[in-house]
Write a protein that holds these residues in place. Structure first.
Motif, PDB file in Angstrom:
ATOM      1  N   ARG A 162       1.600 -10.373   1.186  1.00 58.36           N
ATOM      2  CA  ARG A 162       2.386  -9.685   0.253  1.00 58.36           C
ATOM      3  C   ARG A 162       3.111  -8.738   1.085  1.00 58.36           C
ATOM      4  O   ARG A 162       4.308  -8.297   0.657  1.00 58.36           O
ATOM      5  CB  ARG A 162       1.584  -9.079  -0.591  1.00 58.36           C
ATOM      6  N   ILE A 163       2.521  -8.363   2.265  1.00 61.78           N
ATOM      7  CA  ILE A 163       3.351  -7.356   3.229  1.00 61.78           C
ATOM      8  C   ILE A 163       4.602  -8.130   3.460  1.00 61.78           C
ATOM      9  O   ILE A 163       5.533  -7.183   3.741  1.00 61.78           O
ATOM     10  CB  ILE A 163       2.347  -6.759   4.254  1.00 61.78           C
ATOM     11  N   ARG A 165       6.100 -10.452   2.115  1.00 65.90           N
ATOM     12  CA  ARG A 165       7.173 -10.522   0.915  1.00 65.90           C
ATOM     13  C   ARG A 165       8.008  -9.147   0.760  1.00 65.90           C
ATOM     14  O   ARG A 165       8.906  -9.024   0.241  1.00 65.90           O
ATOM     15  CB  ARG A 165       6.437 -10.984  -0.192  1.00 65.90           C
ATOM     16  N   ALA A 166       7.029  -8.090   0.809  1.00 66.65           N
ATOM     17  CA  ALA A 166       7.626  -6.664   0.477  1.00 66.65           C
ATOM     18  C   ALA A 166       8.568  -6.318   1.745  1.00 66.65           C
ATOM     19  O   ALA A 166       9.969  -5.958   1.024  1.00 66.65           O
ATOM     20  CB  ALA A 166       6.403  -5.739   0.428  1.00 66.65           C
ATOM     21  N   ALA A 167       8.496  -6.951   2.585  1.00 64.04           N
ATOM     22  CA  ALA A 167       9.534  -6.716   3.730  1.00 64.04           C
ATOM     23  C   ALA A 167      10.910  -7.417   3.288  1.00 64.04           C
ATOM     24  O   ALA A 167      12.045  -6.964   3.383  1.00 64.04           O
ATOM     25  CB  ALA A 167       9.232  -7.018   5.224  1.00 64.04           C
ATOM     26  N   LEU A 168      10.379  -8.777   3.067  1.00 64.28           N
ATOM     27  CA  LEU A 168      11.921  -9.515   2.517  1.00 64.28           C
ATOM     28  C   LEU A 168      12.516  -8.761   1.329  1.00 64.28           C
ATOM     29  O   LEU A 168      13.592  -8.826   1.257  1.00 64.28           O
ATOM     30  CB  LEU A 168      11.439 -10.916   2.222  1.00 64.28           C
ATOM     31  N   ASN A 169      11.891  -8.374   0.347  1.00 62.82           N
ATOM     32  CA  ASN A 169      12.285  -7.802  -0.720  1.00 62.82           C
ATOM     33  C   ASN A 169      13.021  -6.655  -0.561  1.00 62.82           C
ATOM     34  O   ASN A 169      13.922  -6.025  -1.036  1.00 62.82           O
ATOM     35  CB  ASN A 169      11.213  -7.477  -1.738  1.00 62.82           C
ATOM     36  N   LEU A 170      12.427  -6.048   0.661  1.00 63.58           N
ATOM     37  CA  LEU A 170      13.362  -4.683   1.138  1.00 63.58           C
ATOM     38  C   LEU A 170      14.796  -5.013   1.975  1.00 63.58           C
ATOM     39  O   LEU A 170      15.337  -4.047   2.365  1.00 63.58           O
ATOM     40  CB  LEU A 170      12.548  -3.821   2.046  1.00 63.58           C
ATOM     41  N   VAL A 177      11.502  -9.676   9.572  1.00 66.33           N
ATOM     42  CA  VAL A 177      10.162  -9.601   9.369  1.00 66.33           C
ATOM     43  C   VAL A 177       9.215 -10.054  10.184  1.00 66.33           C
ATOM     44  O   VAL A 177       7.995  -9.381  10.421  1.00 66.33           O
ATOM     45  CB  VAL A 177      10.149 -10.279   7.823  1.00 66.33           C
ATOM     46  N   THR A 180       9.045  -7.297  13.192  1.00 66.39           N
ATOM     47  CA  THR A 180       8.678  -5.948  12.689  1.00 66.39           C
ATOM     48  C   THR A 180       7.522  -5.763  11.934  1.00 66.39           C
ATOM     49  O   THR A 180       6.667  -4.570  11.878  1.00 66.39           O
ATOM     50  CB  THR A 180       9.666  -5.241  11.961  1.00 66.39           C
ATOM     51  N   VAL A 181       7.115  -6.896  11.344  1.00 67.94           N
ATOM     52  CA  VAL A 181       5.776  -6.775  10.278  1.00 67.94           C
ATOM     53  C   VAL A 181       4.811  -7.776  10.828  1.00 67.94           C
ATOM     54  O   VAL A 181       3.765  -7.628  11.142  1.00 67.94           O
ATOM     55  CB  VAL A 181       5.909  -6.952   8.788  1.00 67.94           C
ATOM     56  N   LEU A 185       1.218  -6.707  13.133  1.00 67.45           N
ATOM     57  CA  LEU A 185       0.267  -6.846  12.596  1.00 67.45           C
ATOM     58  C   LEU A 185      -0.938  -7.772  13.153  1.00 67.45           C
ATOM     59  O   LEU A 185      -2.112  -7.810  12.796  1.00 67.45           O
ATOM     60  CB  LEU A 185       0.259  -6.802  10.915  1.00 67.45           C
ATOM     61  N   ARG A 264      -4.233  -2.157   3.830  1.00 61.50           N
ATOM     62  CA  ARG A 264      -4.748  -1.923   2.439  1.00 61.50           C
ATOM     63  C   ARG A 264      -4.534  -3.030   1.500  1.00 61.50           C
ATOM     64  O   ARG A 264      -3.518  -3.598   1.739  1.00 61.50           O
ATOM     65  CB  ARG A 264      -3.990  -0.790   1.808  1.00 61.50           C
TER      66      ARG A 264
ATOM     67  N   ILE B  69      16.987 -13.566  -1.263  1.00 62.63           N
ATOM     68  CA  ILE B  69      16.077 -12.282  -1.653  1.00 62.63           C
ATOM     69  C   ILE B  69      16.772 -11.219  -0.985  1.00 62.63           C
ATOM     70  O   ILE B  69      16.633  -9.972  -2.129  1.00 62.63           O
ATOM     71  CB  ILE B  69      14.833 -12.199  -0.901  1.00 62.63           C
ATOM     72  N   PHE B  84       3.498  -0.948   4.826  1.00 60.20           N
ATOM     73  CA  PHE B  84       3.088  -1.455   6.343  1.00 60.20           C
ATOM     74  C   PHE B  84       2.284  -0.527   6.881  1.00 60.20           C
ATOM     75  O   PHE B  84       2.670   0.471   7.377  1.00 60.20           O
ATOM     76  CB  PHE B  84       4.520  -1.476   7.096  1.00 60.20           C
ATOM     77  N   HIS B  86       1.081  -0.617   9.897  1.00 57.86           N
ATOM     78  CA  HIS B  86       1.283   0.112  11.218  1.00 57.86           C
ATOM     79  C   HIS B  86       2.543   1.089  11.333  1.00 57.86           C
ATOM     80  O   HIS B  86       2.982   1.224  12.615  1.00 57.86           O
ATOM     81  CB  HIS B  86       1.526  -1.403  12.156  1.00 57.86           C
ATOM     82  N   TYR B  95      12.604   1.679   6.201  1.00 59.39           N
ATOM     83  CA  TYR B  95      12.510   0.217   6.316  1.00 59.39           C
ATOM     84  C   TYR B  95      13.868  -0.495   5.526  1.00 59.39           C
ATOM     85  O   TYR B  95      14.544  -1.594   6.195  1.00 59.39           O
ATOM     86  CB  TYR B  95      11.246  -0.523   6.152  1.00 59.39           C
ATOM     87  N   THR B 147      16.356   1.006  -0.834  1.00 60.95           N
ATOM     88  CA  THR B 147      17.364  -0.069  -1.032  1.00 60.95           C
ATOM     89  C   THR B 147      18.727  -0.176  -1.721  1.00 60.95           C
ATOM     90  O   THR B 147      19.358  -0.842  -2.118  1.00 60.95           O
ATOM     91  CB  THR B 147      16.707  -1.529  -1.247  1.00 60.95           C
TER      92      THR B 147
END
Lengths: 264, 351
Positions: A162-163, A165-170, A177, A180-181, A185, A264, B69, B84, B86, B95, B147
């Motif tokens: 999900r994290i 996916r959230a980055a892609l969505n942003l 992604v 940086t993610v 991680l 989380r 996307i 995120f 980190h 971001y 965004t």
């Protein structure tokens, strides 16, 4: 975990665990105690020993770093994507662990020798695999690669999808992604894989000795001294090599220690 | 503005069969559905993270079903926020800032402004692991707003919050909507729908079975499922008066004054009343029920759990009674009857 009463069975397990620990520690301690400090110091001054330790360290690091460029993205793929024959691919990754290492050396020699296409092509660029550091790097990489791929794959798999996916969505590109993610991680798993791969590479004997007896890496040198002069002459160099490796591991662990992030 | 047409997706056991709905610019659209009907998958499909098997998504007149996307401008806020771990809160929010042409200072100012919008200014240097549920949710909203989305997609944004944080989050969501943000919010909680939605849709079996304003959907459920699911037939928008007598407030709606026992803050809000809590009698009874109104029966409809009687007491209220009660009162349309409920049976939801 709630504290539970220690059953006799658990005491038996503890005794068995103690035996296992003793099995690991006893030979090493025995060897270390058998080696006097002057012997160790003399060995450390021996140019052949120094050269071989230096060679072993840099070839194993080179093997790890060179292969990591391809192995880490591959590990992400294994952690995230389903594709046909994935089980087969995962099994192939583990092959170097299960085959006898001299056999791996023989197999590598077959494709890297001067008669082979790869050998001839490399020779044209001035790289000699057989009897050269390049060959040592390849042999080390071959036998140690699974450790990096498997640890990095588990590291990536532990990052919640999900994290990403959230980055892609942003609006982040898949490349962004990844760097940086996903990579930060999964960092702990990757570092532990790098260390494992490096450790496995620098201790390699079987595959390396087939491809390059010389220049001589430390495991081969230890074997040579044992064969030529006996146990007493092989011990100090063994102890020295173990100490150098342990020192490097400790330093790497300290340098790469990062704050634990609670996902989380 | 957003139009979803016959969207389909099969994922293992789960199937989104035929999801269609429209959301107008500035709408607050709440999709209500039981857990596991695929609300998250629907949002991920709208965001482009899941590729549908069929159907179309149209945003501002353009078909975006196959759009990348990153180009969709549909910001998804996950139920667990997916911050995120980190990165600091500040870097989390930054971001999604579009374009690399932004100067550091511009970016910094934008992040501060976004944090102020959601009330997270004091959190910028914290790490997500140290935030409470409500704080994390606000940071996730700020990160999504960075965004500059055309539409905010919210996955159960109030689910993990305690009552106080929930109230504040509702206020924030409403404020964002008033600022012009179009919202698509999925939940299984009809109270969220009541307190936030300008329009609601009900999801059942991978389909959207009814859409409309809350009044249309809650007062006139199209199917037994909707009636059962929304659970609540009686809800009224109105105002809670400030001065209670012995803990009893007056709630004013459509010129009616209802007495309710609540600790809620006075002000605008909704009153909800379960249909099984409404009692009927032929004479004004002297019971503990403080609320007694003479009304006219306008409809009698059998339902799975009994008979639903609609009585007009100035507003229409639904009472769920047994078959025996219908026979006992010889209930028929046009009949005058007293409807009553206890002050403790009504629940007030602040706006």
């Amino acid at each position: 975990m709630p504290r539970s009463r220690n059953e006799p069975l658990h005491w038996l397990f503890a005794v068995l665990g103690g035996l296992v620990l003793l099995f690991i520690i006893a030979p090493l301690a025995g060897m270390a105690l058998d080696t006097s400090f002057p012997e160790l110091a003399e060995t450390a001054r021996d140019p052949e020993v120094r050269q071989s330790i230096g060679l072993t360290l840099w070839t194993s690091m080179a093997a790890t770093l060179l292969l990591s460029v391809a192995a880490i993205p591959f590990a992400w793929l294994l952690a995230r994507k389903d594709f046909p024959l994935k089980h087969l691919v995962s099994a192939i990754v583990d092959v170097p662990v299960v085959i006898p290492h001299p056999a791996a050396g023989i197999a590598l020699l077959g494709i890297l020798s001067r008669d082979s296409f790869a050998g001839r092509t490399a020779e044209r660029f001035g790289i000699e695999f057989v009897g050269g550091p390049a060959g040592i790097v390849v042999a080390m990489a071959f036998v140690s690669l699974p450790f990096l791929i498997n640890a990095a794959r588990d590291g990536f798999a532990a990052v919640p999808e999900r994290i990403e996916r959230a980055a892609l969505n942003l609006g982040a590109s898949p490349t962004r992604v990844f760097f940086t993610v996903s990579l930060p991680l999964a960092w702990r798993g990757i570092v532990s894989g790098l260390v494992m791969m490096w450790a496995r590479g620098l201790s390699e004997f079987g595959a390396v000795v087939v491809i390059a007896y010389h220049p001589i890496v430390t495991p081969v040198l230890i074997y040579e001294r044992f064969g030529a002069f006996g146990l007493k002459y092989a011990q100090p160099i063994s102890v020295l090599f173990i100490l150098v490796c342990l020192a490097f591991f400790v330093v790497i662990r300290i340098l790469t220690r990062r704050q634990d992030h609670v996902v989380r | 503005m957003l139009s979803v047409d016959a969207l389909q997706k099969r994922l293992g056991d789960f199937a989104m069969r035929d999801v269609s709905f429209d959301v107008a610019e500035g709408d607050y659209f709440v999709l209500l559905g039981a857990s596991g009907v695929g609300k998250t998958v629907l949002l991920e499909t709208l965001a482009g993270l899941v590729v549908p098997d069929g159907g179309r998504i149209v945003l501002d007149g353009a078909d975006i079903t196959a759009t990348r996307i990153q180009k969709r401008r549909m910001a998804l806020v996950y139920q667990d926020q997916a911050l995120f771990p980190h990165m600091s809160v500040k870097r989390n929010i930054a971001y999604g800032l579009p374009g690399s042409s932004w100067s550091r200072r511009r970016a910094h100012e934008t992040v501060e402004a976004l944090a102020a919008t959601v009330g997270a200014s004091g959190l910028l240097h914290r790490h997500p692991g140290t935030l409470s549920g409500g704080e994390a949710q606000r940071v996730a909203l700020a990160r999504a707003l960075a965004t500059q989305p055309r539409c905010l997609l919210l996955d159960e944004p109030l689910a993990f919050l305690d009552a106080r944080a929930r109230g504040r989050m509702r206020g924030l969501l409403r404020a964002l909507n008033r600022q012009g943000h179009t919202m698509v919010h999925v939940t299984h909680d009809y109270e969220e729908a009541l307190s936030l939605a300008s329009h609601v849709g009900i999801m059942e079996n991978g389909r959207v079975v009814q859409t409309g304003t809350p009044t249309e959907v809650f007062h006139h459920p199209k199917s037994e499922f909707v009636a059962q699911f929304v659970g609540i037939r009686n809800f009224f928008h109105g105002t809670l008066e400030p001065t209670p007598e012995d803990g009893i407030h007056r709630f004013i709606t459509h010129g009616l004054a209802l007495h309710i026992a609540t600790n809620a803050q006075p002000g605008p809000g909704s009153l909800i009343l379960r249909s099984e809590d409404i009692t009927l009698s032929q004479t004004r009874t002297d019971m503990s029920a403080q609320n007694s109104f003479l009304g006219t029966v306008v409809d009698i409809a059998p339902s799975a759990r009994g008979v639903e009687v609609i009585i007009d007491i100035g507003v229409e209220v639904a009472a769920l009674v047994t078959e025996r009660a219908v026979e006992h009162f010889h209930l028929h349309c046009g009949q005058k009857i007293w409807a009553g409920f206890k002050a403790t049976a009504a629940r007030f939801i602040e706006e």
